[in-house]
Design a protein around this motif. Structure first.
Motif, PDB file in Angstrom:
ATOM      1  N   ALA A  16       0.816  -1.219   0.000  1.00 21.64           N
ATOM      2  CA  ALA A  16       0.000   0.000   0.000  1.00 21.64           C
ATOM      3  C   ALA A  16       0.844   1.261   0.000  1.00 21.64           C
ATOM      4  N   HIS A  17       2.075   1.186   0.530  1.00 25.76           N
ATOM      5  CA  HIS A  17       2.897   2.386   0.685  1.00 25.76           C
ATOM      6  C   HIS A  17       4.026   2.517  -0.336  1.00 25.76           C
ATOM      7  N   LEU A  18       4.398   1.424  -0.983  1.00 26.90           N
ATOM      8  CA  LEU A  18       5.560   1.458  -1.874  1.00 26.90           C
ATOM      9  C   LEU A  18       5.230   1.368  -3.360  1.00 26.90           C
ATOM     10  N   VAL A  19       4.255   0.548  -3.707  1.00 30.17           N
ATOM     11  CA  VAL A  19       3.991   0.280  -5.125  1.00 30.17           C
ATOM     12  C   VAL A  19       3.637   1.569  -5.862  1.00 30.17           C
ATOM     13  N   GLY A  20       4.304   1.763  -6.986  1.00 23.99           N
ATOM     14  CA  GLY A  20       4.103   2.967  -7.785  1.00 23.99           C
ATOM     15  C   GLY A  20       5.053   4.094  -7.447  1.00 23.99           C
ATOM     16  N   LYS A  21       5.867   3.911  -6.404  1.00 26.69           N
ATOM     17  CA  LYS A  21       6.810   4.966  -6.012  1.00 26.69           C
ATOM     18  C   LYS A  21       8.213   4.663  -6.531  1.00 26.69           C
ATOM     19  N   GLU A  22       9.031   5.709  -6.585  1.00 28.56           N
ATOM     20  CA  GLU A  22      10.375   5.609  -7.147  1.00 28.56           C
ATOM     21  C   GLU A  22      11.421   5.617  -6.045  1.00 28.56           C
ATOM     22  N   ILE A  23      12.386   4.729  -6.177  1.00 32.46           N
ATOM     23  CA  ILE A  23      13.471   4.637  -5.196  1.00 32.46           C
ATOM     24  C   ILE A  23      14.530   5.683  -5.501  1.00 32.46           C
ATOM     25  N   ALA A  24      14.886   6.462  -4.506  1.00 30.67           N
ATOM     26  CA  ALA A  24      15.953   7.443  -4.667  1.00 30.67           C
ATOM     27  C   ALA A  24      17.312   6.837  -4.319  1.00 30.67           C
ATOM     28  N   ARG A  25      17.376   6.193  -3.160  1.00 29.65           N
ATOM     29  CA  ARG A  25      18.642   5.582  -2.722  1.00 29.65           C
ATOM     30  C   ARG A  25      18.343   4.370  -1.855  1.00 29.65           C
ATOM     31  N   VAL A  26      19.238   3.396  -1.907  1.00 29.56           N
ATOM     32  CA  VAL A  26      19.248   2.305  -0.930  1.00 29.56           C
ATOM     33  C   VAL A  26      20.624   2.333  -0.293  1.00 29.56           C
ATOM     34  N   LEU A  27      20.650   2.622   0.997  1.00 34.35           N
ATOM     35  CA  LEU A  27      21.908   2.885   1.683  1.00 34.35           C
ATOM     36  C   LEU A  27      22.175   1.840   2.759  1.00 34.35           C
ATOM     37  N   PRO A  28      23.088   0.887   2.516  1.00 31.98           N
ATOM     38  CA  PRO A  28      23.453  -0.046   3.579  1.00 31.98           C
ATOM     39  C   PRO A  28      24.270   0.670   4.647  1.00 31.98           C
ATOM     40  N   VAL A  29      23.921   0.444   5.904  1.00 32.96           N
ATOM     41  CA  VAL A  29      24.626   1.071   7.019  1.00 32.96           C
ATOM     42  C   VAL A  29      25.495   0.051   7.730  1.00 32.96           C
ATOM     43  N   ALA A  30      24.966  -1.142   7.952  1.00 36.81           N
ATOM     44  CA  ALA A  30      25.743  -2.227   8.556  1.00 36.81           C
ATOM     45  C   ALA A  30      26.436  -3.007   7.451  1.00 36.81           C
ATOM     46  N   ILE A  31      27.705  -3.288   7.620  1.00 37.77           N
ATOM     47  CA  ILE A  31      28.496  -3.937   6.573  1.00 37.77           C
ATOM     48  C   ILE A  31      28.002  -5.347   6.295  1.00 37.77           C
ATOM     49  N   SER A  32      27.327  -5.957   7.269  1.00 37.58           N
ATOM     50  CA  SER A  32      26.927  -7.355   7.134  1.00 37.58           C
ATOM     51  C   SER A  32      25.603  -7.539   6.404  1.00 37.58           C
ATOM     52  N   VAL A  33      24.844  -6.477   6.171  1.00 35.99           N
ATOM     53  CA  VAL A  33      23.467  -6.648   5.715  1.00 35.99           C
ATOM     54  C   VAL A  33      23.357  -7.041   4.247  1.00 35.99           C
ATOM     55  N   LEU A  34      24.201  -6.510   3.372  1.00 41.23           N
ATOM     56  CA  LEU A  34      24.094  -6.762   1.935  1.00 41.23           C
ATOM     57  C   LEU A  34      24.826  -8.051   1.571  1.00 41.23           C
ATOM     58  N   LYS A  35      24.103  -9.004   0.970  1.00 39.34           N
ATOM     59  CA  LYS A  35      24.664 -10.314   0.674  1.00 39.34           C
ATOM     60  C   LYS A  35      25.010 -10.507  -0.804  1.00 39.34           C
ATOM     61  N   THR A  36      24.697  -9.544  -1.664  1.00 37.78           N
ATOM     62  CA  THR A  36      25.026  -9.647  -3.086  1.00 37.78           C
ATOM     63  C   THR A  36      25.744  -8.378  -3.542  1.00 37.78           C
ATOM     64  N   TYR A  37      26.468  -8.478  -4.642  1.00 40.71           N
ATOM     65  CA  TYR A  37      27.185  -7.323  -5.187  1.00 40.71           C
ATOM     66  C   TYR A  37      26.933  -7.114  -6.678  1.00 40.71           C
ATOM     67  N   ASP A  38      26.297  -8.091  -7.323  1.00 41.87           N
ATOM     68  CA  ASP A  38      26.019  -7.992  -8.755  1.00 41.87           C
ATOM     69  C   ASP A  38      24.588  -8.474  -9.005  1.00 41.87           C
ATOM     70  N   PRO A  39      23.699  -7.562  -9.433  1.00 42.64           N
ATOM     71  CA  PRO A  39      23.919  -6.165  -9.808  1.00 42.64           C
ATOM     72  C   PRO A  39      24.189  -5.277  -8.589  1.00 42.64           C
ATOM     73  N   PRO A  40      24.899  -4.166  -8.807  1.00 38.85           N
ATOM     74  CA  PRO A  40      25.177  -3.249  -7.692  1.00 38.85           C
ATOM     75  C   PRO A  40      23.889  -2.676  -7.117  1.00 38.85           C
ATOM     76  N   LEU A  41      23.913  -2.355  -5.836  1.00 45.51           N
ATOM     77  CA  LEU A  41      22.722  -1.845  -5.167  1.00 45.51           C
ATOM     78  C   LEU A  41      22.242  -0.541  -5.798  1.00 45.51           C
ATOM     79  N   GLY A  42      23.162   0.252  -6.329  1.00 47.57           N
ATOM     80  CA  GLY A  42      22.796   1.516  -6.959  1.00 47.57           C
ATOM     81  C   GLY A  42      21.961   1.346  -8.214  1.00 47.57           C
TER      82      GLY A  42
END
Length: 290
Positions: A16-42
């Motif tokens: 209800a809150h996300l669909v149809g909206k555009e992502i500006a940034r996804v910012l990992p803060v904790a080094i352990s949270v992101l488990k993939t690198y390809d494709p890049p998060l950006g």
């Protein structure tokens, strides 16, 4: 740990809150949270969120942008949570010892934070082309609330198992989405000992367990429906009958809810409702005291 009902409620909230909206940034803060690198998060910057799905305990944010369709998969693990913010705080988040693990900002100024408390960091985020690229998703068993998962399919799954029913219900490779809390609740509703071997279940007991599983999960989903993300934890706790209620009276029979503790978890049950009045020994690989 958020389980199927809470993750389903989060899915509906984000739908209800996300669909149809555009992502500006996804910012990992904790080094352990992101488990993939390809494709890049950006890659998802500027992409539109087109759907929000669920695979067991995983949230699946489908995005469509210049790189085509991508999936942002989120698993909240034991102590993770999603916090919606409108508006998000100004300025980039600062890495540190706080619970903030990842921030997703939308172009409209709102968005959500993923937080995780404790020293064991298991919250995970994957960015993939196909959800099945995530090993945890690829190994999932059927969803217990799926329309095509009937009592016959449930019985067939248990037919090949040779272990205690509590462990079988929690195994994500067997059935997706049930964890420690709702396995306790399901077994209480089915009036069944958590240590009953699956191989000893009669056809009638299997059918009763299936009915208890569907009813317990559906009731929990209905209780959570329409709630804001920040209220789901307290709603879950208030709706539990035995899990986390050691020492309290059973709401069905009035007997005292008991506990069996393990090295990293515990279970709760009612002796009168589930074990014929007998108390389970509070040690690993417990057996009924004689």
């Amino acid at each position: 740990m958020p389980e199927l009902p809470e993750v389903e409620a989060l899915r509906a909230f984000l739908d209800a809150h996300l669909v149809g909206k555009e992502i500006a940034r996804v910012l990992p803060v904790a080094i352990s949270v992101l488990k993939t690198y390809d494709p890049p998060l950006g890659t998802v910057e500027g992409a539109e969120v087109t759907a929000v799905g669920r695979h067991g305990k995983y949230l699946d944010l489908t995005t469509t942008g210049t790189a085509g369709e991508l999936h942002l998969l989120i698993h909240l693990a034991r102590t993770g949570w999603l916090r919606w913010q409108d508006p998000l705080p100004s300025g980039p988040p600062k890495p540190g010892r706080g619970p903030l693990a990842l921030r997703t900002a939308l172009t409209g100024g709102d968005g959500f934070d993923l937080t995780e408390f404790g020293t064991t960091k298991r919250l995970s985020v994957h960015l993939v082309h196909d959800p099945r690229e995530v090993p945890g998703v690829a190994r999932l068993g059927p969803d217990p609330l799926a329309e095509d998962f009937g009592p016959e399919e449930f019985a067939a799954l248990l037919a090949g198992e040779r272990r205690q029913i509590k462990g079988a219900l929690r195994d994500q490779r067997l059935i997706a989405g049930i964890g420690n809390a709702y396995s306790d609740e399901i077994l209480h509703a089915a009036r069944m000992s958590p240590f009953k071997p699956t191989g000893n279940l009669t056809p009638e007991e299997t059918a009763s367990l299936y009915a208890a599983m569907r009813a317990t999960l559906r009731e929990a989903v209905e209780r959570s429906r329409g709630l804001a993300a920040g209220k789901l934890k307290s709603e879950k706790k208030s709706g539990l009958r035995v899990h986390g209620r050691t020492g309290a009276p059973c709401p069905v029979c009035g007997d005292t809810v008991r506990e069996v503790s393990f090295s990293d978890s515990s279970l709760q049950y009612c002796p009168t409702c589930q074990t014929g009045g007998r108390t389970l020994a509070d040690r690993r690989l417990s057996r009924l005291l004689k």
